[in-house]
Design an enzyme around this catalytic site. Structure first.
Site, PDB file in Angstrom:
ATOM      1  N   TYR A  87       0.828  -1.200   0.000  1.00  0.00           N
ATOM      2  CA  TYR A  87       0.000   0.000   0.000  1.00  0.00           C
ATOM      3  C   TYR A  87       0.859   1.245   0.000  1.00  0.00           C
ATOM      4  CZ  TYR A  87       0.869   0.911   5.007  1.00  0.00           C
ATOM      5  OH  TYR A  87       1.453   1.216   6.208  1.00  0.00           O
ATOM      6  N   LYS A 100       6.491  -2.086   1.769  1.00  0.00           N
ATOM      7  CA  LYS A 100       5.342  -1.500   2.484  1.00  0.00           C
ATOM      8  C   LYS A 100       4.140  -2.428   2.377  1.00  0.00           C
ATOM      9  CE  LYS A 100       3.280   3.080   3.207  1.00  0.00           C
ATOM     10  NZ  LYS A 100       3.423   3.078   4.662  1.00  0.00           N
ATOM     11  N   GLU A 140      12.264   2.002  13.972  1.00  0.00           N
ATOM     12  CA  GLU A 140      11.394   3.111  13.552  1.00  0.00           C
ATOM     13  C   GLU A 140      10.172   3.134  14.463  1.00  0.00           C
ATOM     14  OE1 GLU A 140       9.868   2.393   9.536  1.00  0.00           O
ATOM     15  OE2 GLU A 140       9.957   0.243   9.878  1.00  0.00           O
ATOM     16  N   LEU A 191      11.195   1.056   6.941  1.00  0.00           N
ATOM     17  CA  LEU A 191      10.604   1.577   5.712  1.00  0.00           C
ATOM     18  C   LEU A 191      11.386   2.800   5.248  1.00  0.00           C
ATOM     19  CD1 LEU A 191       8.143   1.107   3.795  1.00  0.00           C
ATOM     20  CD2 LEU A 191       7.128   3.075   4.925  1.00  0.00           C
TER      21      LEU A 191
HETATM   22  N1  PDD Z   1       2.912   4.816   7.353  1.00  0.00           N
HETATM   23  N2  PDD Z   1       7.629   3.559   8.812  1.00  0.00           N
HETATM   24  C1  PDD Z   1       6.493   2.848   8.835  1.00  0.00           C
HETATM   25  C2  PDD Z   1       6.486   1.524   9.495  1.00  0.00           C
HETATM   26  C3  PDD Z   1       5.326   3.389   8.233  1.00  0.00           C
HETATM   27  O1  PDD Z   1       4.196   2.665   8.254  1.00  0.00           O
HETATM   28  C4  PDD Z   1       5.365   4.671   7.640  1.00  0.00           C
HETATM   29  C5  PDD Z   1       4.172   5.297   6.981  1.00  0.00           C
HETATM   30  C6  PDD Z   1       6.591   5.372   7.657  1.00  0.00           C
HETATM   31  C7  PDD Z   1       6.736   6.732   7.025  1.00  0.00           C
HETATM   32  O2  PDD Z   1       6.776   6.652   5.621  1.00  0.00           O
HETATM   33  P1  PDD Z   1       6.270   7.853   4.702  1.00  0.00           P
HETATM   34  O3  PDD Z   1       7.031   9.056   5.124  1.00  0.00           O
HETATM   35  O4  PDD Z   1       6.614   7.419   3.333  1.00  0.00           O
HETATM   36  O5  PDD Z   1       4.788   8.010   4.946  1.00  0.00           O
HETATM   37  C8  PDD Z   1       7.695   4.785   8.243  1.00  0.00           C
HETATM   38  C9  PDD Z   1       1.711   5.301   6.701  1.00  0.00           C
HETATM   39  C10 PDD Z   1       1.559   6.784   6.698  1.00  0.00           C
HETATM   40  C11 PDD Z   1       0.509   4.577   7.264  1.00  0.00           C
HETATM   41  O6  PDD Z   1       0.630   3.362   7.441  1.00  0.00           O
HETATM   42  O7  PDD Z   1      -0.540   5.190   7.498  1.00  0.00           O
END
Ligand code: PDD
Length: 287
Positions: free
Chosen positions: A36, A150, A182, A207
């Protein structure tokens, strides 16, 4: 008052949300076999859309999953959903699963992916959490070893967020072999007493955040010092400041880690500045 039904996207069609149906045999449902992306929307425009498309392509490749359509089609679909749902601020969630067939661990080469997307309205800029600062707990990182992909396997992050909530806190940072990987749904940063921004380097352990990359770029442009290396919870508790980044939370200051207050317990100057720059730059570059 009834909330009006959203228009959602399913395999090429725009449908009222209560009419979009996916098979119970979909491998996303049965095996969490899917990936996703979440793209934020500000002023009715998409933030960092090319970055999200590139990462989606990478996730699909790593899992040998077919690409449902090209990037131009994905962009048009995102814009259509934003327009049809009147989203000025919020997000678009997009998911690709491997498709539906009778349950077997192995899959057929002929399987066609399922593509779904929907919008959520959300105040991203005026966020109460960003204004007061997030309080986090640490938990062991019990996820699988390919966190650079992801995937929709979000049960462990959900459990960790519930644990934080039960403890009266906002979120959790995950720790593996003594070092922070993270946050549950964000990348973690600390700022040392002498103003160095520290975040873990990219690998399969975390991620590759789109917001992380933008914030590191902004920090360097501002002449701030950046170190990409692992850090411990102990180091984080001693830090001057901390923050997390994610598409839907931008830069969100962290003011407490495992009960230790950072600074005076309110969002620090670096985190506030990086948040302001991120919002300004995103407004300028959104499409
Ligand atoms: N999550 N690390 C994890 C485990 C994440 O699920 C996310 C983002 C990030 C940040 O990535 P980005 O800057 O590309 O959004 C880091 C999304 C926002 C979610 O699951 O809603």
């Amino acid at each position: 008052m009834n909330t009006p039904l959203r228009t959602v996207y399913l395999n090429g069609e725009y449908l009222p949300e209560n009419q979009a149906k996916v098979s119970i045999f979909d491998r996303g449902f049965v095996f969490a076999d899917g990936v996703y992306e979440v793209t934020s929307v500000i002023d009715g425009k998409l933030v960092d859309f090319p970055g999200h498309c590139t990462r989606l392509g990478r996730s699909l490749n790593e899992l040998k999953m077919k690409r449902p359509c090209d990037d131009a089609t994905l962009l048009a679909m995102h814009r259509e959903l934003v327009a049809r749902n009147g989203i000025t601020e919020g997000l678009v969630y997009m998911q690709v699963t491997r498709g539906a067939e009778d349950r077997e661990f192995t899959w057929s080469d002929t399987l066609e992916p399922t593509l779904v997307a929907f919008t959520q309205k959300k105040n991203l800029i005026d966020s109460p959490l960003a204004a007061r600062g997030s309080k986090v707990i640490s938990v062991p990182d019990l996820r699988w070893q390919r966190r650079d992909i992801k995937t929709i396997q979000l049960l462990y992050p959900s459990l960790a967020k519930m644990e934080a909530k039960a403890a009266g806190k906002d979120d959790a940072w995950m720790v593996e072999d003594g070092f922070v990987t993270e946050g549950t749904s964000n990348n973690a940063f600390i700022i040392t007493g002498d103003g160095v921004i520290v975040t873990r380097q990219l690998s399969r352990s975390l991620l590759h955040g789109i917001t992380r990359a933008a914030v590191l770029r902004h920090a360097q442009e501002e002449g701030l010092r950046v170190e990409e290396r692992p850090f411990t919870i102990e180091e984080a508790k001693q830090a001057a400041e901390a923050f997390v980044t994610a598409a839907t939370s931008f830069v969100t200051p962290v003011v407490e880690i495992d009960g230790a207050t950072l600074g005076d317990g309110t969002p620090g100057p670096y985190a506030k500045k990086l948040r302001a720059i991120y919002i300004e730059e995103s407004r300028r570059s959104a499409i």
